[in-house]
Design an enzyme around this catalytic site. Structure first.
Site, mmCIF file in Angstrom:
data_model
loop_
_atom_site.group_PDB
_atom_site.id
_atom_site.type_symbol
_atom_site.label_atom_id
_atom_site.label_comp_id
_atom_site.label_asym_id
_atom_site.label_seq_id
_atom_site.Cartn_x
_atom_site.Cartn_y
_atom_site.Cartn_z
ATOM 1 N N GLY A 154 1.236 -1.351 -0.014
ATOM 2 C CA GLY A 154 -0.070 -0.010 0.047
ATOM 3 C C GLY A 154 1.060 0.985 0.463
ATOM 4 C CG HIS A 155 0.136 3.942 -1.556
ATOM 5 N ND1 HIS A 155 -0.718 5.368 -2.973
ATOM 6 C CD2 HIS A 155 0.350 3.244 -2.841
ATOM 7 C CE1 HIS A 155 -0.848 4.842 -3.625
ATOM 8 N NE2 HIS A 155 0.420 3.666 -3.862
ATOM 9 N N GLY A 156 0.615 3.155 3.124
ATOM 10 C CA GLY A 156 1.594 3.610 4.346
ATOM 11 C C GLY A 156 0.372 4.141 4.797
#
Length: 719
Positions: A565-567
């Site tokens: 994911g993007h965090g």
């Protein structure tokens, strides 16, 4: 002394069905077992006694039958005809296997269709106080046999296929499964429930004096092929089908039948140690416990495995019995009448009793809405029950206010699939929305499958600022004191979960999954909300695991496993005018792995209005192979180009990064890129230890900020 509350359903059973009956009772405290003394006179005819018959007056009664042979049918029919006459509130006959179902037609003059005979006998069951008897049957051989029953009983045809689907999902090679049908009849009976699998259809053809099995359509090569049918007798057709599938390159072959009849111990042909050849063995042979004598015989015999109908039977029995006791014949002759239920006090509202088909391909939206409407119109503590089955729904809005409800629990045990037809979602619609409801609890261990893969190609938002936003899977809008725990979300079209304008939201043990390349599939998005807690959850998706948008106050996030994911991100902030401030955020005790960002604060450049992001703590976070583990980005622009380079007007202050450790997938492990128009204030880093996986020393970059450092610092501070 307080009287002990009576259970809601009194379940009688025949001797053969005792083990299954006990499993059914174990499924729910609302089911109580009752006994019959099964005795015989000296001449062999039954001498039966219904124990404690006075105790079931005014109660809801069910009987679990097993018509395994003509010799046991008469004694059970005698009990079945006697029970409704004991002044009971309602009566349900559960007959998992309808034994004469395969003898449903006449091919020449003189044939006797015994399926019709059995249906006529059961149609004569006396009525109870609650009206006609309900008869629950699993995977009857031919659906047209419904019309063999008279108008004085209500046949309810259930299926064991959901049990098979649950078992197939647990296979190590679940992605390599192909479904095979031994003939056209099995295909017609089951293919709609198994549409998401590749399929093979076999057929019997005549060659000279022999009838042989051939593959009519489909390719089994290197696949795990599962043959599906409603019942098995001698097993000859299954064996011939297995042989031809193996000859055409099937990797392995398994079988599922709902009813393992196996007369004369014919099941022995399938036992591994007795199979003719190793390449003619079945890897797995799944049956249900609809035929109890078979279940006992094949215990611990490979390749057999029993998938119990107990949970499904319990769901069918758990109707709103308390309601029917209070209101018989007054306004609710039909238990599915939602309008008369609007005055009910408290209780359980089962979507199956409001018309849900629960087959995974018929749209059950209306049934879900009817059940919600009835629950919301009730009073006290109420429950909306979604049993463990597969449902196609959406979009649906579970809106309040529910003015007389003290609390409402959505017991979501099922597997919900979203419609993939985007034309059904009006602009701004989401898939499942809970709105303006107080003291809502969503739990039960069920799954929300957004089926987003079909829609992701239509998502233009990653490339175009003014785009049509696809539906969020689960949205909570303006709710108060909400609890969400033990639910799963798969493959959302857009956000998985959105918490918007809520006060007091607690989420825990949430599982969220989507591919790493799925666009805008944020795990949990929080906006304009206060006192939000998210904990002990696993999120693997294609965008932010958790995104904290504008207008949030007092948000606590802990024990999150994030990646891919993007965090975990604050923002993006500053895109719109009049956005609210974000303050009081704590993110702690979490692990981030394989993401494109770690912990991030992002604000749009050229923001049209001013706002602030303040008092935020990120503590005890581990990183593994994370690009940009710590990043403040006030020049955020996800598009190829942005028209203006004006600085962000979001003011960032009082930010604390403490005890951040692990590995960075990029050389720059710490990026503090603050706005030149509103430089960051009071940014603190304490005990940061981030190593670059590429071998060189990790570095840090800073713009428009004078950060404060203490404790270990790797990479070295930037100034």
């Amino acid at each position: 002394m307080a009287m002990r509350a009576k259970k809601q359903v009194n379940l009688f059973y025949c001797s053969e069905s005792e083990e299954l009956a006990r499993k059914v009772a174990d499924q729910s405290d609302a089911i109580q077992l009752r006994t019959i003394s099964w005795r015989n006179f000296d001449d062999g005819f039954p001498n039966l006694f219904i124990n404690n018959a006075h105790d079931i007056r005014g109660q809801h009664v069910a009987f679990l039958a097993s018509f395994s042979s003509p010799g046991v049918i008469f004694e059970q029919i005698s009990a079945i005809f006697a029970l409704p006459k004991l002044f009971i509130a309602s009566f349900t006959l559960v007959l998992p296997f309808f034994p004469t179902g395969s003898f449903e037609r006449m091919e020449e003059e003189g044939d006797v269709a015994t399926a019709f005979t059995m249906a006529r006998i059961l149609s004569m069951i006396p009525k109870s106080r609650g009206g006609p008897t309900s008869i629950v049957i699993y995977d009857i051989h031919a659906l047209q046999e419904r019309f063999y029953f008279g108008d004085d009983v209500l046949p309810c045809f259930e299926t064991g296929i959901p049990l098979l689907l649950q078992r197939l999902r647990k296979l190590p090679d679940a992605d390599n499964v192909t479904i095979a049908f031994p003939d056209d009849g099995a295909w017609k009976r089951f293919h709609k429930q198994l549409m998401h699998f590749p399929m093979i259809v076999c057929a019997k053809v005549r060659e000279g004096d022999k009838r042989i099995v051939r593959i009519k359509e489909g390719n089994p090569e290197r696949r795990h092929v599962v043959i599906v049918d409603d019942l098995v007798q001698s097993g000859g057709t299954l064996i011939e089908c297995q042989k031809v599938l193996t000859a055409h390159g099937a990797g392995k072959v398994s079988a599922y039948v709902t009813h393992g009849v196996f007369p004369k111990r014919s099941w022995e042909r399938f036992v591994h140690i007795k199979a003719e050849r190793s390449d003619h063995r079945f890897a797995n042979f799944w049956i249900t416990d609809s035929c109890p004598l078979t279940v006992r015989a094949i215990a611990n015999e490979a390749p057999f495995e029993v998938l119990s109908l107990a949970g499904s039977i319990a769901d069918a029995l758990q109707q709103e019995m308390t309601l029917l006791l209070l209101l018989p014949f007054i306004c609710c002759y039909s238990i599915a009448d939602a309008h008369c239920r609007s005055g009910v006090r408290s209780g359980t509202f089962n979507v199956l009793h409001y018309g849900a088909r629960a087959n995974g391909f018929s749209d059950d939206s209306k049934a879900f809405m009817a059940a919600w409407k009835a629950a919301c119109a009730a009073s006290g503590n109420v429950k909306l029950h979604v049993p463990r089955r597969k449902y196609l729904v959406g979009p649906v809005k579970f809106d309040g206010p529910c003015r007389n409800v003290r609390s409402i629990t959505v017991d979501m045990q099922g597997y919900l699939k979203a419609s993939t037809d985007l034309s059904k979602y009006v602009e701004g619609d989401d898939w499942i929305q809970f709105g303006h409801v107080d003291k809502l609890t969503l739990t039960g261990g069920g799954t929300f499958d957004g089926q987003g893969a079909v829609s992701w190609p239509f998502n233009k938002c990653p490339r175009k600022k003014n785009c049509r936003v696809l539906p969020t899977s689960i949205k909570f809008l303006a709710t108060t004191d909400t609890v969400v725990r033990r639910v799963k979300s798969l493959n959302s079209k857009f956000f998985h979960v959105a918490v918007v304008g809520c006060k007091g939201f607690q989420g825990s043990n949430i599982r969220i999954y989507a591919p790493s390349n799925s666009p805008n599939t944020d795990g949990i998005h929080i906006e304009r909300s206060s006192d939000v807690t998210i904990s002990n959850s696993v999120i693997a998706t294609g965008d932010d695991c958790i995104s904290i948008g504008q207008g949030n106050v007092r948000v606590r996030i802990s024990s999150i496993t994030c990646g891919p994911g993007h965090g975990i991100s604050v923002g993006s902030l500053g895109r719109y005018r009049d956005e609210g401030d974000v303050r009081g955020l704590v993110v702690r005790d979490s692990a981030i792995s394989g993401t494109t960002n770690g912990i991030r604060i992002k604000t749009w450049q050229n923001s049209p209005g001013s706002s602030s992001a303040t008092n935020m703590t990120f503590r005890n976070i581990s990183m593994k192979g994370v690009a940009n583990p710590i990043i403040i980005d006030q020049m955020y622009c996800p598009f190829v180009s942005c028209p203006s380079q004006a600085p962000s007007r979001v003011k960032i202050s009082d930010i604390f990064f403490r005890d951040i450790r692990g590995t960075s997938a990029t050389p720059v492990a710490v990026t503090l890129k603050c706005s030149r128009g509103a430089p960051c204030r009071n940014v603190n880093l304490h005990n940061v230890h981030l190593r670059y996986t590429g071998g060189a020393a990790a570095t840090a970059e800073c713009w428009n900020v004078k950060a404060r450092y203490s404790g270990t610092q790797m990479p070295a501070p930037c100034h």
